[in-house]
Design a protein around this motif. Structure first.
Motif, PDB file in Angstrom:
ATOM      1  N   LYS A  59      40.513  25.043  69.467  1.00 34.19           N
ATOM      2  CA  LYS A  59      39.857  24.370  70.491  1.00 34.19           C
ATOM      3  C   LYS A  59      38.919  25.131  70.968  1.00 34.19           C
ATOM      4  O   LYS A  59      37.596  25.184  71.291  1.00 34.19           O
ATOM      5  N   MET A 231      40.336  15.046  73.537  1.00 35.62           N
ATOM      6  CA  MET A 231      40.262  15.333  72.101  1.00 35.62           C
ATOM      7  C   MET A 231      41.451  16.332  71.663  1.00 35.62           C
ATOM      8  O   MET A 231      41.642  17.235  72.359  1.00 35.62           O
ATOM      9  N   MET A 233      43.564  18.538  69.283  1.00 33.46           N
ATOM     10  CA  MET A 233      43.554  19.321  68.078  1.00 33.46           C
ATOM     11  C   MET A 233      44.832  19.842  67.707  1.00 33.46           C
ATOM     12  O   MET A 233      45.605  20.176  68.511  1.00 33.46           O
ATOM     13  N   VAL A 238      41.271  17.441  64.088  1.00 37.19           N
ATOM     14  CA  VAL A 238      41.664  16.437  65.480  1.00 37.19           C
ATOM     15  C   VAL A 238      42.422  15.632  65.181  1.00 37.19           C
ATOM     16  O   VAL A 238      42.268  14.700  63.879  1.00 37.19           O
TER      17      VAL A 238
END
Length: 330
Positions: A59, A231, A233, A238
């Motif tokens: 990230k 989002m 990850m 993802v």
């Protein structure tokens, strides 16, 4: 994003578009660290997109790659109508003023030898602003973060607390009038009592300056409170992208569910550690075939090892990369 699919939104308000982003680093003996592996996503103008996942998921590397520090191995980053990833030299410098970053350690991110007013003013001076313009802007952003430049401007970073240094770092970023503010774990190094103050400040600045934010963190509680969309990850891929409330109420990916279920409810000192048994996260040097989460997934089947799941839209604006999602599981 976790496979061949993308989470591109059908929306005219997309400010930042990332496509097939790949970031790799040499690891010696001809090996490569697969930090980020072909992810695609959008950020809408005025929204806060939260990026979450365990340490090592990619990230922070994603956030840095957006501002080309370092430039990604491949893929494209487009801000408005400008493809940032194709720029170099002066053209890239021009765009970088619109992409500002706040770092995890607020004290070490400031030059210890400079007065804080000089650190905040540096970018403006590099851009050739007049002294009057610089002084006015520096005073404005110090005031915006709740500090008086006349009282504190001539002090150095070691004279401030971590929370105060983070306010100064935010002021430094705001001085450049950015379109997008990338916050890389901006409160993880701060005391819990100070974290809320900084989060509230960021939300105030977002409204006051019309900012778009990418907020990177491992603390899901913080991400939930500040993000419009989230989002998730895992190991450079993802897993899921969804509106914040929807993700936390009904996660579709098994990893997202495990993350959310591992949020400590009573012990404030507990660390985020997904309940995936004793199996450790695989190495990004040699990630698993197929779905990268399969070695820790409670629902993994043979298909998961042979075929990488495609990111697909299971609800409007809700994307999941899983062969066997937990649809309606909550």
């Amino acid at each position: 994003m976790a496979g061949t699919g993308t989470a591109h939104l059908r929306d005219d308000d997309v400010l930042l578009r990332v496509e097939e982003l790949v970031v790799e680093f040499p690891a010696g003996k001809g090996r490569r660290v697969h930090a980020v592996s072909g992810i695609s996503f959008d950020v809408l103008e005025g929204e806060t997109l939260g990026l979450v996942g365990e340490s090592g998921c990619g990230k922070s590397t994603t956030g840095r790659a957006v501002i080309q520090l370092p430039a990604p191995t491949s893929g494209t980053v487009t801000l408005g109508d400008v493809e940032v990833s194709g720029l170099k030299g002066e053209a890239l410098r021009q765009v970088r003023s619109e992409l500002q970053m706040i770092f995890q350690d607020p004290i070490s991110s400031l030059n210890p030898r400079r007065k804080v007013r000089e650190s905040v003013a540096e970018g403006l001076r590099i851009w050739g602003r007049s002294r009057e313009e610089v002084d006015a802007k520096v005073a404005e952003v110090f005031d915006a973060v709740g500090m008086n430049v006349e009282l504190v401007g001539d002090r150095r970073p070691n004279e401030f607390s971590g929370g105060q240094c983070q306010r100064i770092s935010i002021a430094r970023a705001l001085a450049m009038d950015p379109k997008i503010l990338i916050c890389d774990e901006p409160v993880s190094a701060l005391d819990v009592s100070v974290q809320a103050q900084v989060i509230n400040l960021l939300e105030d600045m977002k409204r006051r300056y019309g900012l778009t934010m990418i907020f990177i963190a491992h603390d899901l509680g913080v991400v939930k409170s500040i993000s419009d969309r989230v989002m998730v990850m895992y190991l450079g891929k993802v897993c899921e992208v969804a509106p914040s409330d929807e993700l936390f109420a009904d996660p579709q990916h098994h990893y997202s569910r495990l993350l959310i279920e591992s949020i400590p409810s009573h012990d404030p000192d507990a660390r985020l550690e997904p309940a995936t048994g004793a199996v450790e996260m695989p190495s990004p040097i040699d990630p698993p075939s197929g779905c990268r989460f399969r070695t820790r997934c409670p629902a993994a089947q043979d298909l998961c090892s042979s075929t990488e799941p495609e990111l697909r839209e299971v609800r409007p604006g809700h994307f999941v990369a899983c062969h066997f999602p937990e649809v309606g599981g909550r």
